[in-house]
Design a protein around this motif. Sequence first.
Motif, PDB file in Angstrom:
ATOM      1  N   ALA A   1     -10.652 -11.697   4.975  1.00 22.19           N
ATOM      2  CA  ALA A   1     -11.180 -10.964   3.820  1.00 22.19           C
ATOM      3  C   ALA A   1     -11.132  -9.462   4.051  1.00 22.19           C
ATOM      4  CB  ALA A   1     -12.598 -11.418   3.516  1.00 22.19           C
ATOM      5  N   GLN A   2     -11.403  -9.031   5.305  1.00 20.02           N
ATOM      6  CA  GLN A   2     -11.328  -7.602   5.614  1.00 20.02           C
ATOM      7  C   GLN A   2      -9.901  -7.077   5.463  1.00 20.02           C
ATOM      8  OE1 GLN A   2     -13.818  -5.434   6.275  1.00 20.02           O
ATOM      9  NE2 GLN A   2     -12.204  -3.867   6.242  1.00 20.02           N
ATOM     10  N   GLN A   3      -8.932  -7.886   5.897  1.00 16.55           N
ATOM     11  CA  GLN A   3      -7.531  -7.486   5.750  1.00 16.55           C
ATOM     12  C   GLN A   3      -7.153  -7.382   4.266  1.00 16.55           C
ATOM     13  OE1 GLN A   3      -5.616  -6.520   8.194  1.00 16.55           O
ATOM     14  NE2 GLN A   3      -7.198  -6.963   9.719  1.00 16.55           N
ATOM     15  N   VAL A   4      -7.650  -8.318   3.461  1.00 20.99           N
ATOM     16  CA  VAL A   4      -7.368  -8.264   2.024  1.00 20.99           C
ATOM     17  C   VAL A   4      -7.993  -7.013   1.403  1.00 20.99           C
ATOM     18  CG1 VAL A   4      -7.787  -9.393  -0.183  1.00 20.99           C
ATOM     19  CG2 VAL A   4      -7.117 -10.750   1.798  1.00 20.99           C
ATOM     20  N   ALA A   5      -9.194  -6.657   1.836  1.00 22.05           N
ATOM     21  CA  ALA A   5      -9.831  -5.427   1.345  1.00 22.05           C
ATOM     22  C   ALA A   5      -8.992  -4.211   1.711  1.00 22.05           C
ATOM     23  CB  ALA A   5     -11.245  -5.313   1.906  1.00 22.05           C
ATOM     24  N   ASP A   6      -8.451  -4.190   2.955  1.00 19.81           N
ATOM     25  CA  ASP A   6      -7.584  -3.080   3.367  1.00 19.81           C
ATOM     26  C   ASP A   6      -6.315  -3.022   2.499  1.00 19.81           C
ATOM     27  OD1 ASP A   6      -9.408  -2.482   5.293  1.00 19.81           O
ATOM     28  OD2 ASP A   6      -8.307  -3.464   6.937  1.00 19.81           O
ATOM     29  N   ILE A   7      -5.787  -4.198   2.206  1.00 21.56           N
ATOM     30  CA  ILE A   7      -4.597  -4.248   1.353  1.00 21.56           C
ATOM     31  C   ILE A   7      -4.888  -3.637  -0.012  1.00 21.56           C
ATOM     32  CG2 ILE A   7      -3.046  -5.812   0.113  1.00 21.56           C
ATOM     33  CD1 ILE A   7      -3.221  -7.694   2.533  1.00 21.56           C
ATOM     34  N   GLU A   8      -6.056  -3.975  -0.587  1.00 19.82           N
ATOM     35  CA  GLU A   8      -6.423  -3.426  -1.888  1.00 19.82           C
ATOM     36  C   GLU A   8      -6.543  -1.912  -1.835  1.00 19.82           C
ATOM     37  OE1 GLU A   8     -10.020  -3.771  -5.204  1.00 19.82           O
ATOM     38  OE2 GLU A   8     -10.132  -4.869  -3.302  1.00 19.82           O
ATOM     39  N   GLN A   9      -7.156  -1.395  -0.743  1.00 21.37           N
ATOM     40  CA  GLN A   9      -7.332   0.046  -0.613  1.00 21.37           C
ATOM     41  C   GLN A   9      -5.979   0.752  -0.497  1.00 21.37           C
ATOM     42  OE1 GLN A   9      -9.773   1.167   2.694  1.00 21.37           O
ATOM     43  NE2 GLN A   9      -9.639   3.371   2.260  1.00 21.37           N
ATOM     44  N   VAL A  10      -5.098   0.207   0.330  1.00 20.83           N
ATOM     45  CA  VAL A  10      -3.772   0.804   0.496  1.00 20.83           C
ATOM     46  C   VAL A  10      -2.998   0.772  -0.824  1.00 20.83           C
ATOM     47  CG1 VAL A  10      -1.552   0.576   1.663  1.00 20.83           C
ATOM     48  CG2 VAL A  10      -3.674   0.314   2.954  1.00 20.83           C
ATOM     49  N   SER A  11      -3.119  -0.335  -1.546  1.00 18.77           N
ATOM     50  CA  SER A  11      -2.401  -0.460  -2.822  1.00 18.77           C
ATOM     51  C   SER A  11      -2.892   0.567  -3.829  1.00 18.77           C
ATOM     52  CB  SER A  11      -2.586  -1.870  -3.382  1.00 18.77           C
ATOM     53  OG  SER A  11      -2.087  -2.835  -2.487  1.00 18.77           O
ATOM     54  N   ARG A  12      -4.213   0.738  -3.895  1.00 17.06           N
ATOM     55  CA  ARG A  12      -4.752   1.723  -4.828  1.00 17.06           C
ATOM     56  C   ARG A  12      -4.299   3.148  -4.480  1.00 17.06           C
ATOM     57  NH1 ARG A  12      -8.593  -0.135  -8.248  1.00 17.06           N
ATOM     58  NH2 ARG A  12      -9.470  -2.217  -7.826  1.00 17.06           N
ATOM     59  N   GLN A  13      -4.272   3.471  -3.194  1.00 15.29           N
ATOM     60  CA  GLN A  13      -3.837   4.797  -2.782  1.00 15.29           C
ATOM     61  C   GLN A  13      -2.351   5.005  -3.094  1.00 15.29           C
ATOM     62  OE1 GLN A  13      -5.748   7.336  -1.696  1.00 15.29           O
ATOM     63  NE2 GLN A  13      -3.851   8.540  -1.891  1.00 15.29           N
ATOM     64  N   ALA A  14      -1.566   3.953  -2.880  1.00 11.71           N
ATOM     65  CA  ALA A  14      -0.132   4.047  -3.212  1.00 11.71           C
ATOM     66  C   ALA A  14       0.055   4.280  -4.704  1.00 11.71           C
ATOM     67  CB  ALA A  14       0.594   2.789  -2.767  1.00 11.71           C
ATOM     68  N   LEU A  15      -0.744   3.618  -5.528  1.00 14.58           N
ATOM     69  CA  LEU A  15      -0.652   3.800  -6.978  1.00 14.58           C
ATOM     70  C   LEU A  15      -1.018   5.225  -7.368  1.00 14.58           C
ATOM     71  CD1 LEU A  15      -0.176   2.526  -9.721  1.00 14.58           C
ATOM     72  CD2 LEU A  15      -2.578   1.808  -9.749  1.00 14.58           C
ATOM     73  N   VAL A  16      -2.041   5.784  -6.729  1.00 12.98           N
ATOM     74  CA  VAL A  16      -2.421   7.176  -7.001  1.00 12.98           C
ATOM     75  C   VAL A  16      -1.291   8.128  -6.614  1.00 12.98           C
ATOM     76  CG1 VAL A  16      -4.001   9.029  -6.339  1.00 12.98           C
ATOM     77  CG2 VAL A  16      -4.889   6.736  -6.804  1.00 12.98           C
ATOM     78  N   ASP A  17      -0.688   7.890  -5.452  1.00 10.88           N
ATOM     79  CA  ASP A  17       0.418   8.757  -5.002  1.00 10.88           C
ATOM     80  C   ASP A  17       1.598   8.699  -5.972  1.00 10.88           C
ATOM     81  OD1 ASP A  17      -1.084   9.424  -2.809  1.00 10.88           O
ATOM     82  OD2 ASP A  17      -0.126   7.965  -1.471  1.00 10.88           O
ATOM     83  N   VAL A  18       1.918   7.495  -6.450  1.00  7.18           N
ATOM     84  CA  VAL A  18       3.037   7.362  -7.389  1.00  7.18           C
ATOM     85  C   VAL A  18       2.738   8.092  -8.691  1.00  7.18           C
ATOM     86  CG1 VAL A  18       4.321   5.715  -8.802  1.00  7.18           C
ATOM     87  CG2 VAL A  18       3.905   5.233  -6.386  1.00  7.18           C
ATOM     88  N   ARG A  19       1.525   7.969  -9.188  1.00 10.14           N
ATOM     89  CA  ARG A  19       1.169   8.661 -10.429  1.00 10.14           C
ATOM     90  C   ARG A  19       1.252  10.168 -10.272  1.00 10.14           C
ATOM     91  NH1 ARG A  19      -4.127   5.015 -12.181  1.00 10.14           N
ATOM     92  NH2 ARG A  19      -2.933   3.296 -13.181  1.00 10.14           N
ATOM     93  N   GLU A  20       0.775  10.688  -9.142  1.00  9.82           N
ATOM     94  CA  GLU A  20       0.866  12.125  -8.910  1.00  9.82           C
ATOM     95  C   GLU A  20       2.327  12.582  -8.819  1.00  9.82           C
ATOM     96  OE1 GLU A  20      -1.366  12.891  -5.425  1.00  9.82           O
ATOM     97  OE2 GLU A  20      -3.321  12.778  -6.430  1.00  9.82           O
ATOM     98  N   ALA A  21       3.158  11.770  -8.193  1.00  7.97           N
ATOM     99  CA  ALA A  21       4.574  12.124  -8.080  1.00  7.97           C
ATOM    100  C   ALA A  21       5.242  12.139  -9.444  1.00  7.97           C
ATOM    101  CB  ALA A  21       5.289  11.148  -7.140  1.00  7.97           C
TER     102      ALA A  21
ATOM    103  N   ARG B   1       7.521  15.137 -14.248  1.00  8.30           N
ATOM    104  CA  ARG B   1       7.529  15.405 -15.678  1.00  8.30           C
ATOM    105  C   ARG B   1       7.064  16.814 -16.015  1.00  8.30           C
ATOM    106  NH1 ARG B   1       4.316  10.762 -18.642  1.00  8.30           N
ATOM    107  NH2 ARG B   1       5.029  12.006 -20.405  1.00  8.30           N
ATOM    108  N   ARG B   2       6.459  17.515 -15.078  1.00  9.69           N
ATOM    109  CA  ARG B   2       5.915  18.837 -15.362  1.00  9.69           C
ATOM    110  C   ARG B   2       7.037  19.870 -15.456  1.00  9.69           C
ATOM    111  NH1 ARG B   2       2.512  19.319 -11.316  1.00  9.69           N
ATOM    112  NH2 ARG B   2       0.739  18.539 -12.516  1.00  9.69           N
ATOM    113  N   PRO B   3       7.198  20.550 -16.593  1.00  9.79           N
ATOM    114  CA  PRO B   3       8.249  21.565 -16.710  1.00  9.79           C
ATOM    115  C   PRO B   3       7.902  22.811 -15.921  1.00  9.79           C
ATOM    116  CG  PRO B   3       6.908  21.533 -18.693  1.00  9.79           C
ATOM    117  CD  PRO B   3       6.426  20.393 -17.832  1.00  9.79           C
ATOM    118  N   ARG B   4       8.924  23.529 -15.471  1.00  5.77           N
ATOM    119  CA  ARG B   4       8.761  24.776 -14.738  1.00  5.77           C
ATOM    120  C   ARG B   4       9.156  25.942 -15.645  1.00  5.77           C
ATOM    121  NH1 ARG B   4       5.402  23.777 -10.588  1.00  5.77           N
ATOM    122  NH2 ARG B   4       6.049  21.896  -9.461  1.00  5.77           N
ATOM    123  N   LEU B   5       8.380  27.010 -15.566  1.00  9.59           N
ATOM    124  CA  LEU B   5       8.602  28.132 -16.465  1.00  9.59           C
ATOM    125  C   LEU B   5       9.947  28.799 -16.202  1.00  9.59           C
ATOM    126  CD1 LEU B   5       7.339  29.629 -18.769  1.00  9.59           C
ATOM    127  CD2 LEU B   5       6.172  31.125 -17.151  1.00  9.59           C
TER     128      LEU B   5
END
Length: 399
Positions: A237-257, A262-266
């Motif tokens: 269960a602890q390993q599964v919790a770690d997997i969830e945490q890593v997955s959420r962080q990966a999703l945040v990184d992808v969204r930021e990327a 998409r952000r235009p440069r002046l």
Amino acid sequence: MTDDHLCEEARREPLIPLGQAPRNRRELWRRKALWIGVWLVFLSSPVHDLISGDHTTGGTIAGWLGLAVFVALYLSLLFRDMGERPYPSRLVGALIGSMAVLATVLGLALGSDWLGLYCYVSVACGMVLPLRWAFWTIPATGVMLLLVGLRTDEDEALNLLILVLLIGFAMTGVSQLVRTTVELRKARATVAQLAANEERLRLARDLHDLLGHSLSLITLKSELAGRMLPDHPDKAAQQVADIEQVSRQALVDVREAVTGYRRPRLAAELAGAQVALTAAGIVARIPAEPDLDGVPEGTESALAWALREAITNVVRHSGAARCTVDLVRRQTLDGPALELSVEDDGSGGTGKGPGNGLTGLTERLEKAGGTLEAGRVKRGFRLTARVPVGPVADVGSRS
């Protein structure tokens, strides 16, 4: 300046856009016919000579046939050379040689009115042949003109000699200009393709850096959780919790990327505005190097969107002849601000109120703490976008 009718742009577009590649086969043939047809004026003398009735019936028929063959060789040679599949070098030489022979035979047989055919031989040499060949074939055409003129009309031959040499060498310059333009278009297409390839490589590297470690860790922990599950469910269960945490962080990184992509440069939008305005035939004055020291990415992105929307409206709806873009830092009552203004001398569109583009742009600037002003001025239309920037020490002069 509103987001509506595109027909204004269509009405302002010339029938044959200068400096642009033809958009379809019909326009290509129209350009060819216009360019090649200009030189057919030299056929007036031979045609008039044949119509005048000064020759026998056999001579007139032979003259019409010879003229038709000569014009067919000339048009075939130049139309193919201006197309995508020009004739081989040997065939080009044979066609030009045939034109020279026909011009000589017709000139000797029918008189001085036919000496103008050497102008076509000179044009063909200048347009079709490489420079090293054109530099001696054009004078050789002039020599043939003089030799035939000695048997027909020496004064007429001398008068045409300068014209034959001038238009021949002028066509070498035009031919080189055309070839250079084609090479530049190909080079631009190659650069664009290389830029796209580089962008794909950068995206692949970023995705590898973002997801490679995370996915590898998720895989290892999943395998470990699977082995632990029968005997040590609490550790699994602890390993599964770690997997969830890593997955959420990966999703945040992808969204930021993705947000960064998409952000235009002046700076890029300023360069794109220069290209768009120039292509639309609008005289543009745009700052080359924007001063963005200390400007947050969100602020720069908001101004870049404002510039894109403003230039789009100028090109599509304004009917302007000139457009000025200014980017300045100002000290306002609310603190230092970066101000972007786009002013043109056009009509400003239909005047039916702000369109969806300006409305969305106003909302985007408000999220960045900025404001948008758009309206008619004395000689055109002006859009001003203002966003707050860093401390007073960052305030600089005009870019």
